[in-house]
Design a protein around this motif. Sequence first.
Motif, PDB file in Angstrom:
ATOM      1  N   ARG A  86      32.444 -30.653  36.819  1.00  0.00           N
ATOM      2  CA  ARG A  86      31.009 -30.490  37.053  1.00  0.00           C
ATOM      3  C   ARG A  86      30.267 -31.811  36.814  1.00  0.00           C
ATOM      4  N   LYS A  87      30.654 -32.522  35.767  1.00  0.00           N
ATOM      5  CA  LYS A  87      30.013 -33.810  35.479  1.00  0.00           C
ATOM      6  C   LYS A  87      30.296 -34.819  36.589  1.00  0.00           C
ATOM      7  N   LYS A  88      31.540 -34.823  37.076  1.00  0.00           N
ATOM      8  CA  LYS A  88      31.885 -35.739  38.172  1.00  0.00           C
ATOM      9  C   LYS A  88      31.129 -35.351  39.439  1.00  0.00           C
ATOM     10  N   ALA A  89      31.023 -34.061  39.713  1.00  0.00           N
ATOM     11  CA  ALA A  89      30.273 -33.609  40.887  1.00  0.00           C
ATOM     12  C   ALA A  89      28.815 -34.047  40.793  1.00  0.00           C
ATOM     13  N   LEU A  90      28.204 -33.887  39.624  1.00  0.00           N
ATOM     14  CA  LEU A  90      26.807 -34.279  39.450  1.00  0.00           C
ATOM     15  C   LEU A  90      26.640 -35.781  39.636  1.00  0.00           C
ATOM     16  N   GLU A  91      27.579 -36.552  39.115  1.00  0.00           N
ATOM     17  CA  GLU A  91      27.503 -38.012  39.237  1.00  0.00           C
ATOM     18  C   GLU A  91      27.562 -38.451  40.698  1.00  0.00           C
ATOM     19  N   VAL A  92      28.551 -37.960  41.416  1.00  0.00           N
ATOM     20  CA  VAL A  92      28.754 -38.392  42.799  1.00  0.00           C
ATOM     21  C   VAL A  92      27.656 -37.849  43.711  1.00  0.00           C
ATOM     22  N   LEU A  93      27.322 -36.588  43.568  1.00  0.00           N
ATOM     23  CA  LEU A  93      26.327 -35.994  44.463  1.00  0.00           C
ATOM     24  C   LEU A  93      24.925 -36.528  44.174  1.00  0.00           C
ATOM     25  N   PRO A 133      14.822 -36.369  44.730  1.00  0.00           N
ATOM     26  CA  PRO A 133      14.640 -35.064  44.097  1.00  0.00           C
ATOM     27  C   PRO A 133      15.422 -34.966  42.794  1.00  0.00           C
ATOM     28  N   LYS A 134      15.127 -33.945  42.017  1.00  0.00           N
ATOM     29  CA  LYS A 134      15.976 -33.607  40.883  1.00  0.00           C
ATOM     30  C   LYS A 134      17.260 -32.994  41.425  1.00  0.00           C
ATOM     31  N   VAL A 135      18.389 -33.318  40.807  1.00  0.00           N
ATOM     32  CA  VAL A 135      19.690 -32.830  41.287  1.00  0.00           C
ATOM     33  C   VAL A 135      20.397 -32.096  40.166  1.00  0.00           C
ATOM     34  N   SER A 136      20.986 -30.959  40.494  1.00  0.00           N
ATOM     35  CA  SER A 136      21.786 -30.213  39.530  1.00  0.00           C
ATOM     36  C   SER A 136      22.972 -29.595  40.246  1.00  0.00           C
ATOM     37  N   VAL A 137      23.944 -29.116  39.477  1.00  0.00           N
ATOM     38  CA  VAL A 137      25.099 -28.435  40.048  1.00  0.00           C
ATOM     39  C   VAL A 137      25.241 -27.072  39.382  1.00  0.00           C
ATOM     40  N   ALA A 138      25.798 -26.134  40.124  1.00  0.00           N
ATOM     41  CA  ALA A 138      26.014 -24.782  39.614  1.00  0.00           C
ATOM     42  C   ALA A 138      27.250 -24.222  40.300  1.00  0.00           C
ATOM     43  N   ALA A 197      27.553 -21.787  42.566  1.00  0.00           N
ATOM     44  CA  ALA A 197      26.970 -20.880  43.555  1.00  0.00           C
ATOM     45  C   ALA A 197      28.069 -20.171  44.338  1.00  0.00           C
ATOM     46  N   LYS A 198      27.825 -18.912  44.657  1.00  0.00           N
ATOM     47  CA  LYS A 198      28.825 -18.121  45.372  1.00  0.00           C
ATOM     48  C   LYS A 198      28.587 -18.083  46.879  1.00  0.00           C
ATOM     49  N   SER A 199      27.347 -18.327  47.300  1.00  0.00           N
ATOM     50  CA  SER A 199      27.046 -18.147  48.722  1.00  0.00           C
ATOM     51  C   SER A 199      26.576 -19.416  49.420  1.00  0.00           C
ATOM     52  N   ARG A 200      26.268 -20.475  48.676  1.00  0.00           N
ATOM     53  CA  ARG A 200      25.766 -21.695  49.305  1.00  0.00           C
ATOM     54  C   ARG A 200      26.450 -22.908  48.698  1.00  0.00           C
ATOM     55  N   TRP A 201      26.665 -23.920  49.531  1.00  0.00           N
ATOM     56  CA  TRP A 201      27.197 -25.189  49.033  1.00  0.00           C
ATOM     57  C   TRP A 201      26.063 -26.061  48.511  1.00  0.00           C
ATOM     58  N   TYR A 209      23.596 -28.233  44.061  1.00  0.00           N
ATOM     59  CA  TYR A 209      24.878 -28.199  44.765  1.00  0.00           C
ATOM     60  C   TYR A 209      25.878 -27.312  44.034  1.00  0.00           C
ATOM     61  N   SER A 210      26.840 -26.814  44.776  1.00  0.00           N
ATOM     62  CA  SER A 210      28.002 -26.184  44.153  1.00  0.00           C
ATOM     63  C   SER A 210      28.899 -27.286  43.597  1.00  0.00           C
ATOM     64  N   TRP A 211      29.288 -27.173  42.326  1.00  0.00           N
ATOM     65  CA  TRP A 211      30.171 -28.194  41.764  1.00  0.00           C
ATOM     66  C   TRP A 211      31.517 -28.209  42.481  1.00  0.00           C
ATOM     67  N   ARG A 212      31.863 -27.114  43.161  1.00  0.00           N
ATOM     68  CA  ARG A 212      33.162 -27.034  43.839  1.00  0.00           C
ATOM     69  C   ARG A 212      33.261 -27.990  45.021  1.00  0.00           C
ATOM     70  N   LEU A 213      32.140 -28.585  45.408  1.00  0.00           N
ATOM     71  CA  LEU A 213      32.222 -29.636  46.424  1.00  0.00           C
ATOM     72  C   LEU A 213      33.056 -30.816  45.933  1.00  0.00           C
ATOM     73  N   ALA A 214      33.226 -30.962  44.630  1.00  0.00           N
ATOM     74  CA  ALA A 214      34.096 -32.018  44.099  1.00  0.00           C
ATOM     75  C   ALA A 214      35.538 -31.829  44.545  1.00  0.00           C
ATOM     76  N   LEU A 215      35.896 -30.607  44.941  1.00  0.00           N
ATOM     77  CA  LEU A 215      37.264 -30.303  45.362  1.00  0.00           C
ATOM     78  C   LEU A 215      37.461 -30.527  46.859  1.00  0.00           C
ATOM     79  N   ALA A 216      36.380 -30.825  47.559  1.00  0.00           N
ATOM     80  CA  ALA A 216      36.443 -31.077  49.002  1.00  0.00           C
ATOM     81  C   ALA A 216      36.650 -32.562  49.254  1.00  0.00           C
ATOM     82  N   PRO A 217      37.075 -32.932  50.457  1.00  0.00           N
ATOM     83  CA  PRO A 217      37.121 -34.360  50.803  1.00  0.00           C
ATOM     84  C   PRO A 217      35.736 -34.992  50.642  1.00  0.00           C
ATOM     85  N   PHE A 218      35.716 -36.266  50.309  1.00  0.00           N
ATOM     86  CA  PHE A 218      34.439 -36.937  50.065  1.00  0.00           C
ATOM     87  C   PHE A 218      33.498 -36.793  51.250  1.00  0.00           C
TER      88      PHE A 218
END
Length: 246
Positions: free
Chosen positions: A134-141, A157-162, A164-168, A184-193
């Motif tokens: 989650r920390k890495k996702a917040l940093e990169v996004l 804007p302010k940025v946060s990660v959670a 989320a079950k229905s939105r990226w 953002y969904s933190w699970r985007l960290a698991l996707a290709p950049f």
Amino acid sequence: MNLLGRSVLTDGDRLDVDGASVRLKVDRRARRVSLRLDRTRREIVATAPSIRRLPEAAAFARQRAQWIAERLAELPDAAPLAPGLLIEVFGRPVRLEAGAGRARWIEPADGSTPRIAAMGEGEGYARAVVLVLRKKALEVLSARTAHYAARLGAPMPKVSVADAKSRWGSCRPGLRGAPGVIRYSWRLALAPFEVADYVAAHECAHLLELNHGPRFWAHVRALVGDERRHRDWLRAEGARLHAFGR
């Protein structure tokens, strides 16, 4: 309980269909009873247009037990987290390992494979790894959001990660001088950049356009080019990302 002593079904109730859990849902926009697989939540949903018709939805689910079993079997296997596992974070291989102290990201100076070190076992270990992700996702996004907001001439804007079950991602533009908010969904960290990067561009475009009209997509394509391959990737692989760590 009703006057006949039978349980009254309500929105959100669950029923067992040959060992599979089915969630009942009321959707007043629906025109008929239906079943669907929610790949994100890894569950079957039986929908009725009204509470009165929930028993009909439950009966329909029981009639379709084989269909339910086949749809659940299509889901990717859950991916529990344990030391030794090699995962990808924004497209980079990352090794999970056991470690003492606070969970942390380790970036070797020699450029070799990064590592996530965490202590604990089972669910405790998984929670610690997810915290690092989650920390890495917040940093990169956050960095990509700053990049695209600047290109669009929009305030950061302010940025946060959670989780989320229905939105990226989601965007709330700023009002009356207050900054916008992008989540953002933190699970985007698991996707290709490049896929996660597209989502950042998509949400930043909403800072200017609160819709998905031609001007919105023109902004997105000016930032990342043809977005369709990234959207296709998320549709095809999204369930796998949501299975991660479960």
